[in-house]
Design a protein around this motif. Structure first.
Motif, PDB file in Angstrom:
ATOM      1  N   GLY A  37     -15.596  -5.689  15.892  1.00  0.00           N
ATOM      2  CA  GLY A  37     -15.826  -4.724  14.826  1.00  0.00           C
ATOM      3  C   GLY A  37     -15.726  -5.316  13.437  1.00  0.00           C
ATOM      4  N   CYS A  38     -15.436  -6.631  13.329  1.00  0.00           N
ATOM      5  CA  CYS A  38     -15.327  -7.284  12.023  1.00  0.00           C
ATOM      6  C   CYS A  38     -16.707  -7.712  11.532  1.00  0.00           C
ATOM      7  CB  CYS A  38     -14.392  -8.487  12.099  1.00  0.00           C
ATOM      8  SG  CYS A  38     -12.680  -8.063  12.505  1.00  0.00           S
ATOM      9  N   ASP A  39     -16.801  -7.963  10.250  1.00  0.00           N
ATOM     10  CA  ASP A  39     -18.062  -8.346   9.610  1.00  0.00           C
ATOM     11  C   ASP A  39     -18.171  -9.863   9.600  1.00  0.00           C
ATOM     12  OD1 ASP A  39     -20.342  -8.585   8.173  1.00  0.00           O
ATOM     13  OD2 ASP A  39     -19.647  -7.514   6.399  1.00  0.00           O
ATOM     14  N   VAL A  40     -19.013 -10.402  10.469  1.00  0.00           N
ATOM     15  CA  VAL A  40     -19.166 -11.854  10.550  1.00  0.00           C
ATOM     16  C   VAL A  40     -19.929 -12.407   9.355  1.00  0.00           C
ATOM     17  CG1 VAL A  40     -19.041 -11.857  13.056  1.00  0.00           C
ATOM     18  CG2 VAL A  40     -21.251 -11.601  11.954  1.00  0.00           C
ATOM     19  N   ASN A  41     -20.718 -11.581   8.673  1.00  0.00           N
ATOM     20  CA  ASN A  41     -21.456 -12.047   7.496  1.00  0.00           C
ATOM     21  C   ASN A  41     -20.525 -12.321   6.325  1.00  0.00           C
ATOM     22  OD1 ASN A  41     -24.050 -11.548   8.812  1.00  0.00           O
ATOM     23  ND2 ASN A  41     -23.541  -9.398   8.541  1.00  0.00           N
ATOM     24  N   LEU A  42     -19.376 -11.670   6.318  1.00  0.00           N
ATOM     25  CA  LEU A  42     -18.413 -11.814   5.227  1.00  0.00           C
ATOM     26  C   LEU A  42     -17.289 -12.778   5.592  1.00  0.00           C
ATOM     27  CD1 LEU A  42     -17.983 -10.559   2.395  1.00  0.00           C
ATOM     28  CD2 LEU A  42     -16.488  -8.885   3.458  1.00  0.00           C
ATOM     29  N   CYS A  43     -17.385 -13.423   6.756  1.00  0.00           N
ATOM     30  CA  CYS A  43     -16.320 -14.309   7.258  1.00  0.00           C
ATOM     31  C   CYS A  43     -15.007 -13.543   7.390  1.00  0.00           C
ATOM     32  CB  CYS A  43     -16.143 -15.538   6.364  1.00  0.00           C
ATOM     33  SG  CYS A  43     -17.561 -16.643   6.340  1.00  0.00           S
ATOM     34  N   GLU A  44     -15.102 -12.312   7.830  1.00  0.00           N
ATOM     35  CA  GLU A  44     -13.925 -11.473   8.044  1.00  0.00           C
ATOM     36  C   GLU A  44     -13.395 -11.724   9.452  1.00  0.00           C
ATOM     37  OE1 GLU A  44     -12.814  -6.724   7.787  1.00  0.00           O
ATOM     38  OE2 GLU A  44     -14.817  -7.352   8.366  1.00  0.00           O
ATOM     39  N   ILE A  45     -12.148 -12.136   9.561  1.00  0.00           N
ATOM     40  CA  ILE A  45     -11.576 -12.448  10.866  1.00  0.00           C
ATOM     41  C   ILE A  45     -10.706 -11.321  11.397  1.00  0.00           C
ATOM     42  CG2 ILE A  45     -11.686 -14.938  10.491  1.00  0.00           C
ATOM     43  CD1 ILE A  45      -8.700 -14.870   9.815  1.00  0.00           C
ATOM     44  N   THR A  46     -10.208 -10.453  10.533  1.00  0.00           N
ATOM     45  CA  THR A  46      -9.361  -9.344  10.963  1.00  0.00           C
ATOM     46  C   THR A  46      -9.512  -8.201   9.968  1.00  0.00           C
ATOM     47  OG1 THR A  46      -7.753 -10.953  11.789  1.00  0.00           O
ATOM     48  CG2 THR A  46      -7.054  -8.671  11.742  1.00  0.00           C
ATOM     49  N   ARG A  47      -9.384  -6.983  10.485  1.00  0.00           N
ATOM     50  CA  ARG A  47      -9.404  -5.797   9.616  1.00  0.00           C
ATOM     51  C   ARG A  47      -8.305  -4.845  10.070  1.00  0.00           C
ATOM     52  NH1 ARG A  47     -14.825  -2.451   9.489  1.00  0.00           N
ATOM     53  NH2 ARG A  47     -15.568  -4.511   8.817  1.00  0.00           N
ATOM     54  N   PHE A  48      -7.513  -4.407   9.106  1.00  0.00           N
ATOM     55  CA  PHE A  48      -6.420  -3.479   9.388  1.00  0.00           C
ATOM     56  C   PHE A  48      -6.704  -2.132   8.736  1.00  0.00           C
ATOM     57  CE2 PHE A  48      -4.217  -7.567   9.862  1.00  0.00           C
ATOM     58  CZ  PHE A  48      -3.562  -7.367  11.064  1.00  0.00           C
ATOM     59  N   TYR A  49      -6.251  -1.080   9.401  1.00  0.00           N
ATOM     60  CA  TYR A  49      -6.275   0.279   8.847  1.00  0.00           C
ATOM     61  C   TYR A  49      -4.820   0.688   8.661  1.00  0.00           C
ATOM     62  CZ  TYR A  49     -11.245   0.459   9.799  1.00  0.00           C
ATOM     63  OH  TYR A  49     -12.589   0.208   9.791  1.00  0.00           O
ATOM     64  N   ARG A  50      -4.403   0.667   7.417  1.00  0.00           N
ATOM     65  CA  ARG A  50      -2.988   0.793   7.072  1.00  0.00           C
ATOM     66  C   ARG A  50      -2.707   2.204   6.567  1.00  0.00           C
ATOM     67  NH1 ARG A  50      -0.254  -0.010   2.302  1.00  0.00           N
ATOM     68  NH2 ARG A  50       1.866  -0.799   2.465  1.00  0.00           N
ATOM     69  N   LEU A  51      -1.759   2.894   7.201  1.00  0.00           N
ATOM     70  CA  LEU A  51      -1.420   4.270   6.844  1.00  0.00           C
ATOM     71  C   LEU A  51      -0.246   4.260   5.882  1.00  0.00           C
ATOM     72  CD1 LEU A  51      -1.583   5.849  10.406  1.00  0.00           C
ATOM     73  CD2 LEU A  51      -3.399   5.751   8.707  1.00  0.00           C
ATOM     74  N   ASN A  52      -0.467   4.818   4.692  1.00  0.00           N
ATOM     75  CA  ASN A  52       0.603   4.940   3.707  1.00  0.00           C
ATOM     76  C   ASN A  52       1.304   6.286   3.852  1.00  0.00           C
ATOM     77  OD1 ASN A  52      -0.239   2.482   2.817  1.00  0.00           O
ATOM     78  ND2 ASN A  52      -1.259   3.234   0.978  1.00  0.00           N
ATOM     79  N   SER A  53       2.485   6.346   3.282  1.00  0.00           N
ATOM     80  CA  SER A  53       3.223   7.611   3.304  1.00  0.00           C
ATOM     81  C   SER A  53       2.536   8.682   2.469  1.00  0.00           C
ATOM     82  CB  SER A  53       4.657   7.388   2.792  1.00  0.00           C
ATOM     83  OG  SER A  53       5.342   6.447   3.597  1.00  0.00           O
ATOM     84  N   SER A  54       1.706   8.273   1.512  1.00  0.00           N
ATOM     85  CA  SER A  54       0.996   9.228   0.662  1.00  0.00           C
ATOM     86  C   SER A  54      -0.201   9.854   1.352  1.00  0.00           C
ATOM     87  CB  SER A  54       0.537   8.535  -0.625  1.00  0.00           C
ATOM     88  OG  SER A  54      -0.343   7.460  -0.333  1.00  0.00           O
ATOM     89  N   GLY A  55      -0.566   9.379   2.556  1.00  0.00           N
ATOM     90  CA  GLY A  55      -1.708   9.930   3.272  1.00  0.00           C
ATOM     91  C   GLY A  55      -2.957   9.094   3.171  1.00  0.00           C
ATOM     92  N   LEU A  56      -2.902   7.965   2.493  1.00  0.00           N
ATOM     93  CA  LEU A  56      -4.066   7.090   2.352  1.00  0.00           C
ATOM     94  C   LEU A  56      -4.149   6.146   3.543  1.00  0.00           C
ATOM     95  CD1 LEU A  56      -6.418   5.825   0.686  1.00  0.00           C
ATOM     96  CD2 LEU A  56      -4.701   4.331  -0.357  1.00  0.00           C
ATOM     97  N   CYS A  57      -5.322   6.038   4.126  1.00  0.00           N
ATOM     98  CA  CYS A  57      -5.593   5.057   5.178  1.00  0.00           C
ATOM     99  C   CYS A  57      -6.356   3.907   4.528  1.00  0.00           C
ATOM    100  CB  CYS A  57      -6.391   5.683   6.316  1.00  0.00           C
ATOM    101  SG  CYS A  57      -6.752   4.525   7.658  1.00  0.00           S
ATOM    102  N   GLN A  58      -5.630   2.915   4.071  1.00  0.00           N
ATOM    103  CA  GLN A  58      -6.222   1.800   3.336  1.00  0.00           C
ATOM    104  C   GLN A  58      -6.780   0.764   4.298  1.00  0.00           C
ATOM    105  OE1 GLN A  58      -3.465  -0.496   1.012  1.00  0.00           O
ATOM    106  NE2 GLN A  58      -5.036  -1.256  -0.375  1.00  0.00           N
TER     107      GLN A  58
END
Length: 668
Positions: A351-372
């Motif tokens: 599911g990572c973007d090989v065109n951008l040389c992305e090796i990992t992607r995280f979906y980080r949940l903050n206490s404020s409700g943001l999924c960064q």
């Protein structure tokens, strides 16, 4: 003795850096669960993002399509003209704040504690809850359109809450659950039967992990021990003390068979260690991290041998590289964020973007409700496919069926190459002629060279951390840039034409009035009535000229306007209408309002090709109305006429009644 030169360790991942997406490209206003259970509260695959949420009267979690977080190029197109694209979603659903009535999966009677997507079916997700059950849910393509309450399959065996669900890495439909009843159950998800029950743990099971081919099981327990278990027989092959602290510990199998653990020391310092099967009691590496009290969750990338440590309540993500050479675990860097994290999910490599040389992607949940969204990228200058960064990775295909695995067979996960997908993305040709232009202009096929991502982002005001456009998207972005430039040029041209039209109209009007005034003075028939009928009024264009009412009537008849009303010669020559129009109407309260309205409407009316009449022309039209004519006749009555004369004489504004020509006429 001088120290020798410092040797820098050679590694292609030494410069890996993390980047957080902008808030408008991420999901926000997610009510993350407030449960104190040590779980990541999040699961993600290339198709969906699932987050455990706070719910009253039971447990729930939301499932959001990943493709709703559009890249900025399509957001720009939708902003220009949403009707040009056959997309049945509102702009608010493409990322941004979530609605309060967002559809959820709410079939549990107690809070949901853990969720996990199947590695072989991206629409299948398992959930464990405090209601002592685990359930399977089949998510439709495109995401939820209504709240789902009926599961695909309910797995009932545990007597206490189910806090852990885990899928087999290579066998299809094999699910592991662990509960507070100290039992580990392996299910056949096709039939819903608890095929294997492991009761080797004396206390609560904190974590579980399969090895590379799923032939062994690794668990950590509240009794501070780590165990390697034969999952089919349910017997313990090896056990040892993991970490001496009383808080929760975690352990994962690496691809080469090594074991990586996280936990706490006796003095509550967070630790990590690297161990080898057969020597669990003697760690190869054991180091302290810090003194925080949050449980550290290890996320392992089997393609790069990088381990990411994400602590609950932390605002950082630390990542290490594991190598065969001492000291085996090498610290790389730390990604720092301002907000503490409530939960986190890791995207599979496919599911990572090989065109951008992305090796990992995280979906980080903050206490404020943001999924960064946080991407880990290896900087590379070349635009070719980076084979050293993307070896063959785990595919969504299963190597075994559930019956084959239960019969004793083992198989490594089926691998896939990301190079084929990279080449297919760059070989697509976008036919722009079949797409409706955002501004209604005809499109043509772009055959120009592909734009650089940073140049495209700068020209369209896109964030540099947005997803790198593929070749078909680059062609679309080129077309957008060309149309945007053309729009700017057309707007500038309209402004110039509007200013020229206004100046030309004033010049023609001035010359026309001068010509009519000259003809009026040369006509002997108008000499006797010039003193009584001329009423000098300034132009509404602030030119300083004056004109008489007959002149304006002639010009109005020769050039009809958009707002003028027809006036006949009989009505214009009526003395009572002239008296009301020239003596009374200019002093009425709305006389100034007519001037302001005319000046306010002059620009848009002239842009449409019409000429706006002056306030006095509007007054002439107003005087032709029957009620006004009746009022004018009534004003000639003796008492009213004397009263109006008194009022007119008391007014301080300069009016035609104070002019010498009018006084001479009255004296006669």
């Amino acid at each position: 003795m001088s120290a020798g030169p410092r040797v820098v360790r050679a590694s292609k991942f030494r410069n890996v850096y993390g980047t957080g997406w902008k808030r408008d490209l991420c999901y926000d206003n997610i009510k993350v669960s407030k449960s104190s259970w040590d779980s990541t509260f999040c699961s993600v695959n290339p198709k969906f993002l699932a987050v455990i949420t706070e719910s009253a009267g039971g447990g729930a979690f939301i499932v959001l399509p990943i493709n709703k977080v559009f890249n900025s190029a399509f957001m720009f197109l939708l902003y220009l003209k949403p009707a040009s694209f056959n997309i049945g979603l509102s702009l608010k659903e493409h990322g941004g704040k979530m609605k309060s009535d967002c559809p959820t999966v709410s079939g549990h009677k107690g809070p949901v504690l853990d969720i996990a997507f199947s590695p072989h079916n991206e629409n299948l997700i398992a959930s464990g809850s405090e209601d002592c059950s685990a359930k399977l849910w089949n998510i439709p393509d495109g995401g939820l359109t209504s709240t789902m309450t009926e599961p695909f399959l309910a797995l009932l065996y545990h007597q206490r809450r189910v806090g852990l669900v885990l899928w087999h890495p290579s066998a299809e439909s094999i699910l592991l659950t662990a509960g507070s009843d100290n039992l580990v159950v392996i299910w056949n998800a096709d039939t819903g039967e608890p095929t294997i029950v492991i009761d080797s743990h004396p206390d609560l099971v904190y974590s579980a992990c399969w090895n590379w081919n799923g032939s062994k099981l690794l668990t950590t327990c509240k009794d501070k021990k780590i165990r390697i278990i034969n999952p089919r027989a349910g017997t313990i092959e090896e056990e040892a003390i993991c970490h001496e602290g009383s808080k929760a510990s975690r352990a994962i199998f690496l691809r080469n068979g090594l074991i990586f653990t996280t936990g706490f020391s006796k003095v509550s310092e967070r630790q990590y260690s690297l161990r080898e099967s057969g020597h669990l009691s003697n760690p190869m590496v054991q180091n302290e991290v810090d003194t925080s009290n949050g449980v550290m969750f290890p996320f392992y990338d089997s393609d790069t041998n990088i381990i990411y440590l994400c602590g609950k309540g932390d605002s950082v993500i630390r990542y290490f590289e594991v190598t065969p050479e001492p000291p085996f675990v090498h610290y790389i860097n730390t990604f720092q964020t301002p907000d503490p994290q409530r939960g986190i999910g890791m995207m599979p490599k496919r599911g990572c973007d090989v065109n951008l040389c992305e090796i990992t992607r995280f979906y980080r949940l903050n206490s404020s409700g943001l999924c960064q969204v946080i991407t880990m990228t290896v900087p590379r200058k070349s635009e070719l496919f980076q084979e050293d960064l993307y070896p063959e990775t785990v595919s969504p295909l299963s190597g075994l069926s559930s019956e084959e695995w239960f019969s004793g067979m083992d198989h490594d996960p089926i691998m896939m190459s990301l190079k084929d997908r990279y080449e297919s993305e760059h070989s697509l040709n976008l036919e722009l002629s079949s797409i409706v232009s955002p501004v209604g202009l005809p499109k043509r096929l772009c055959r120009t060279t592909s734009l650089n991502h940073h140049a495209v982002a700068k020209s369209l005001s896109l964030p540099l951390n947005a997803k790198t456009p593929t070749r078909n998207q680059e062609a679309l972005l080129e077309e957008i840039a060309r149309l945007k430039k053309r729009l700017t040029e057309q707007e500038e041209r309209v402004r110039v034409l509007e200013s020229l039209n206004h100046e030309e109209r004033i010049r023609k009007l001035e010359s026309f009035l001068q010509f009519k005034e000259k003809n009026f003075e040369q006509d002997p028939r108008n000499i006797s009535s010039s003193e009584s009928l001329k009423s000098q009024v300034p132009l509404n264009n602030n030119s300083g000229m004056c004109y008489d009412r007959n002149t304006y009537k002639a010009s109005a008849q020769s050039s009809p306007t958009a707002l003028s009303m027809p006036i006949t010669d009989e009505e214009v020559n009526c003395a009572k209408d002239e008296t009301f129009t020239t003596e009374i109407l200019p002093h009425l309260p709305f006389g100034e309002s007519l001037c302001k309205l005319s000046n306010f409407l002059s620009t848009p009316i002239s842009a449409m090709g019409y000429e706006l009449p002056s306030p006095m022309a509007t007054a002439h039209s107003f005087a032709s109305l029957p009620p006004v004519k009746a009022l004018a006749s009534f004003s000639r009555w003796g008492p009213i006429k004397s009263f109006s004369s008194t009022v007119m004489s008391s007014l301080t504004a300069i009016s035609p009644s104070n002019s010498p020509s009018k006084n001479a006429h009255l004296s006669e």
